[in-house]
Design an enzyme around this catalytic site. Structure first.
Site, mmCIF file in Angstrom:
data_model
loop_
_atom_site.group_PDB
_atom_site.id
_atom_site.type_symbol
_atom_site.label_atom_id
_atom_site.label_comp_id
_atom_site.label_asym_id
_atom_site.label_seq_id
_atom_site.Cartn_x
_atom_site.Cartn_y
_atom_site.Cartn_z
ATOM 1 N N GLU A 24 0.825 -1.208 0.000
ATOM 2 C CA GLU A 24 0.000 0.000 0.000
ATOM 3 C C GLU A 24 0.854 1.251 0.000
ATOM 4 O OE1 GLU A 24 -3.555 -2.431 0.739
ATOM 5 O OE2 GLU A 24 -1.620 -2.489 1.752
ATOM 6 N N THR A 25 0.330 2.258 -0.663
ATOM 7 C CA THR A 25 0.806 3.631 -0.539
ATOM 8 C C THR A 25 -0.340 4.449 0.034
ATOM 9 O OG1 THR A 25 2.360 3.463 -2.406
ATOM 10 C CG2 THR A 25 1.619 5.676 -1.777
#
Length: 260
Positions: A46-47
């Site tokens: 994830e970002t």
């Protein structure tokens, strides 16, 4: 345009453990297309992107393939970034998100997430899971986003070698596989080929599901947990009404700048 970027290993007290997440502070939202491209370029589970919103922050999470409704480790990484590097002055941060208001409280060297508990329903086991994992689970449940598969013991969970193409045939965010732990209350692994993540190292949001199950199964509301991916991560979980508190540590790996 130049943007700050941080990479934080969440649910670990050292680098190269836990689950790495990128955090990108923004003053205003970029286009969805650009945020998705940044997440794909980062190629992490994830970002997280966030913007200030009054005395709160609005947070969004992207895998390399899609935007998701809830992510625990990237929220913890974002809170760590705000506390350690963005000089947030209080010890409690409120995030507005697709999953409602989420909070993270700083407690000495621990960060405690406050997330909504998952709603579990007994479910039939999709044949693709049995074929893709090689063994049938003892029980199967369906939460809001994920399936939860209960296995016989920790060794069985650890020994799984999934066929990701096969298990990816079932429409869901991912599959949580769990069993009673040998050294902790429960262990788990998380497989999410449908979301572009074959195996997630440590999945905070999955523990809203896991805590709901194990609190009832073990008749206790305070639980120790370990996600036994190769990177591993330790979590302290507590069921409080319709909320789950999930605490862990974090370690910084990278501070930089991206050019888009």
């Amino acid at each position: 345009m130049n943007l700050k970027i941080y990479q934080i290993d969440a649910f670990s007290d050292t680098v190269f453990g836990g689950n790495p997440a990128a955090v990108v502070p923004l003053k205003e939202w970029l286009s969805d297309e650009l945020m998705q491209k940044i997440a794909a370029e980062n190629n992490l589970a994830e970002t997280a992107f966030y913007i200030p919103e009054g005395d709160k922050f609005h947070i969004r999470w992207f895998t390399p393939a899609v935007e998701v409704d809830l992510c625990g480790h990237a929220t913890l990484a974002t809170a760590y970034t705000l506390f350690q590097y963005e000089k947030y002055p209080k010890n409690l941060i409120e995030f507005n998100s697709r999953s409602g208001i989420l909070t993270v409280e700083q407690q000495d060297d621990l960060l405690e997430l406050d997330f909504p508990v998952d709603n579990l329903q007994v479910a039939e086991t999709p044949q693709a899971f049995i074929d893709g994992l090689g063994i049938p689970p003892k029980e199967t449940f369906k939460g809001i986003s994920d399936y939860l598969l209960i296995m016989e013991n920790e060794a069985q969970v650890k020994g799984l070698k999934p066929d990701f193409r096969k298990i990816g045939e079932v429409a869901c965010r991912g599959i949580i596989v769990t069993a009673k732990g040998d050294e902790v209350d429960f262990v788990s692994r998380f497989f999410g080929p449908q979301a572009g993540i074959d195996e997630d190292p440590v999945t905070g949001s999955a523990h809203t599901t896991l805590t709901a199950y194990w609190a009832k199964a073990l008749q206790k509301n305070t639980l120790s947990a370990r996600q036994i991916s190769p990177r591993r991560g330790n979590l302290a979980c507590k069921l409080v009404g319709d909320r789950v508190k999930i605490a862990g540590k974090a370690a910084p790996y990278l501070i930089g700048e991206i050019f888009v």
